[in-house]
Design an enzyme around this catalytic site. Sequence first.
Site, PDB file in Angstrom:
ATOM      1  N   ASP A  87      -1.642   5.681  -5.329  1.00 44.30           N
ATOM      2  CA  ASP A  87      -1.944   4.837  -4.178  1.00 44.30           C
ATOM      3  C   ASP A  87      -2.340   3.417  -4.602  1.00 44.30           C
ATOM      4  OD1 ASP A  87      -2.858   3.632  -1.876  1.00 44.30           O
ATOM      5  OD2 ASP A  87      -4.554   4.984  -1.574  1.00 44.30           O
ATOM      6  N   ASP A 113       0.819  -1.215   0.000  1.00 45.51           N
ATOM      7  CA  ASP A 113       0.000   0.000   0.000  1.00 45.51           C
ATOM      8  C   ASP A 113       0.850   1.260   0.000  1.00 45.51           C
ATOM      9  OD1 ASP A 113      -2.016   1.861   0.268  1.00 45.51           O
ATOM     10  OD2 ASP A 113      -2.321   1.501   2.411  1.00 45.51           O
TER      11      ASP A 113
END
Length: 330
Positions: free
Chosen positions: A199, A7
């Site tokens: 992201d 992440d």
Amino acid sequence: QLNILVDTGSSNFAVAGVPDPDVTSYFNTELSSTYKSQGIDVTVKYSQGSWTGVLGTDVITIPKGIDGSYTVNIATILESENFFLQGVKWHGILGLAYNALAKPSSSVETFFDSVVRQAKIPNIFSLQMCGAGLPVSGSGTNGGSLVGGIEPTLYKGDIWYTPIKEEWYYQVEVLKLEVGGQNLELDCREYNADKAIVDSGTTLLRLPQKVFSAVVQAIARTSLIQEFSSDFWTGSQLACWDKTERPWSFFPKLSIYLRDENSSRSFRISILPQLYIQPILVIGENLQCYRFGISSSTNALVIGATVMEGFYVIFDRAQRRVGFAVSPCA
């Protein structure tokens, strides 16, 4: 053995520390000879879901390339809400953003900062996410690579770099958007309201409300199919075609223009319909259903996995820039 979600939109390394109905395995720290609890409670909230746990340290080894053992911060997740979802094949999360986002404070050294410091490797990593055009399994089993540095076999052509505006998320600057070659003609502030970030932990391409509406209108105008229900665009309904049909030919490509390192220029990343019209579900013998891989957001433009699956993305923290190159696995 635990699978970890990579992440780039958060900064804590955390794994399941107790059994959870949606998690097949977890890290039992009591059986570990190397784990040390720091006794610090930590809570992390994401755009979807949150967890609470305890900070500790443990020793990691990275089998390929940098041999050696390194001590890193690791949170064990004791309670969570909408975090481990049914059917996900991962048991923890590796936050690769900057320490500004680390919880409970920015003094918690991130996983990558720890490895850079102890292994003395360059402060740069890259991510190749594969699976474009394949059914969305949600399990992340479509392969890919997370690499320290840059691996030439993972991309074709040139790498184009855009400056990182602020070191918390990987915040970049979007200059304009095109749908089917047509400029949306919005003020560039709209594209960056209130930030634009890269992201990997966000599934879709998320666009600020105003931009999202303009994109949907432009796609509906330029796609060869007019009669889409609004539920398809909002993500609450799938669209289905006969398996022999490839609906991608009906849709336009999107282009996101990013500020180039040479700030008077820009470059574009093009998002083909194969990336944003995503096969999900087979119905019966001959129907394949697809979802719209773009959604609206109240607080950011998010270049998520939907876009990243088309590219090899380089997070060059040393030179404060994010690079994009075409990925051969797309």
